[in-house]
Write an enzyme that holds these catalytic residues in place. Structure first.
Site, PDB file in Angstrom:
ATOM      1  N   GLY A  13       0.830  -1.192   0.000  1.00 37.01           N
ATOM      2  CA  GLY A  13       0.000   0.000   0.000  1.00 37.01           C
ATOM      3  C   GLY A  13       0.865   1.242   0.000  1.00 37.01           C
ATOM      4  O   GLY A  13       2.034   1.206  -0.355  1.00 37.01           O
ATOM      5  N   CYS A  14       0.278   2.339   0.410  1.00 38.84           N
ATOM      6  CA  CYS A  14       0.968   3.634   0.409  1.00 38.84           C
ATOM      7  C   CYS A  14       2.317   3.535   1.118  1.00 38.84           C
ATOM      8  O   CYS A  14       2.401   3.078   2.255  1.00 38.84           O
ATOM      9  CB  CYS A  14       0.095   4.672   1.097  1.00 38.84           C
ATOM     10  SG  CYS A  14       0.870   6.280   1.261  1.00 38.84           S
ATOM     11  N   PHE A  15       3.370   3.941   0.436  1.00 40.52           N
ATOM     12  CA  PHE A  15       4.712   3.760   1.002  1.00 40.52           C
ATOM     13  C   PHE A  15       4.995   4.639   2.206  1.00 40.52           C
ATOM     14  O   PHE A  15       5.878   4.344   2.991  1.00 40.52           O
ATOM     15  CB  PHE A  15       5.808   3.868  -0.049  1.00 40.52           C
ATOM     16  CG  PHE A  15       5.752   5.017  -1.021  1.00 40.52           C
ATOM     17  CD1 PHE A  15       5.231   6.260  -0.728  1.00 40.52           C
ATOM     18  CD2 PHE A  15       6.276   4.820  -2.297  1.00 40.52           C
ATOM     19  CE1 PHE A  15       5.219   7.290  -1.647  1.00 40.52           C
ATOM     20  CE2 PHE A  15       6.271   5.850  -3.241  1.00 40.52           C
ATOM     21  CZ  PHE A  15       5.742   7.090  -2.910  1.00 40.52           C
TER      22      PHE A  15
END
Length: 173
Positions: A13-15
């Site tokens: 997902g979002c880093f």
């Protein structure tokens, strides 16, 4: 890299959220966020094609193991949702382990089997396990984002109920 350090590349997902939690683990030497597993050379935030948002982790094997990193990775994102984490939807947000050698691939497959067998997660793991390709570092404004913006967006958190039992404890039962 030194004789005791190793690199891992993970996508969950979002880093931003991944980096914020993983960087704090004992044995983690450095982290950087970027793009991996896709089709666009010199990937950027605005043009990353089929790459996943990923994190590159350098860790000291004398302080932590690849298995330990993967167990934490499975605690901080939902590996049972395809192409999604929280409100983030799309292939950029898929769950993936980009292994750098056969040993990492084996550890990844073994860890996934243990997660599936544990019954603690809400479904079967959909995390892809694939050889690492190029890692394209994200722009400076994405590095250490949640340190610069502590109230910034994240969908990552430690889920206490998603902790694999130690193997010795499982073997004793």
């Amino acid at each position: 890299m030194t004789a005791t350090t190793e690199k891992a590349i993970l996508a969950g997902g979002c880093f931003w959220g991944m980096q914020d939690l993983i960087r704090k683990l004992p044995g983690v030497v450095s982290t950087r966020v970027g793009y991996s597993g896709g089709d666009v050379p010199n990937a950027t935030y605005r043009n990353h094609g089929t790459h996943a948002e990923a994190i590159e982790i350098v860790f000291d094997r004398e302080q932590t193991s690849y298995r330990d990193l993967l167990e934490f990775f499975f605690q901080i994102h939902d590996p049972t949702t395809g192409n999604r984490q929280g409100n983030d939807i799309g292939t950029s947000y898929r769950s993936a382990i980009f292994h750098l050698d056969d040993e990492q691939r084996e550890v990844a497959e073994d860890t996934i089997a243990d997660v599936n067998a544990s019954g603690l997660w809400p479904g079967k793991v959909v995390t892809e396990v694939t050889p690492a390709g190029p890692f394209w570092q994200a722009e400076p404004e994405h590095q250490d984002y949640l340190e610069h913006y502590p109230n910034g967006y994240t969908c990552h958190f430690v889920r206490p109920g998603w902790k694999l039992p130690h193997r010795n404890a499982k073997a004793a039962h």
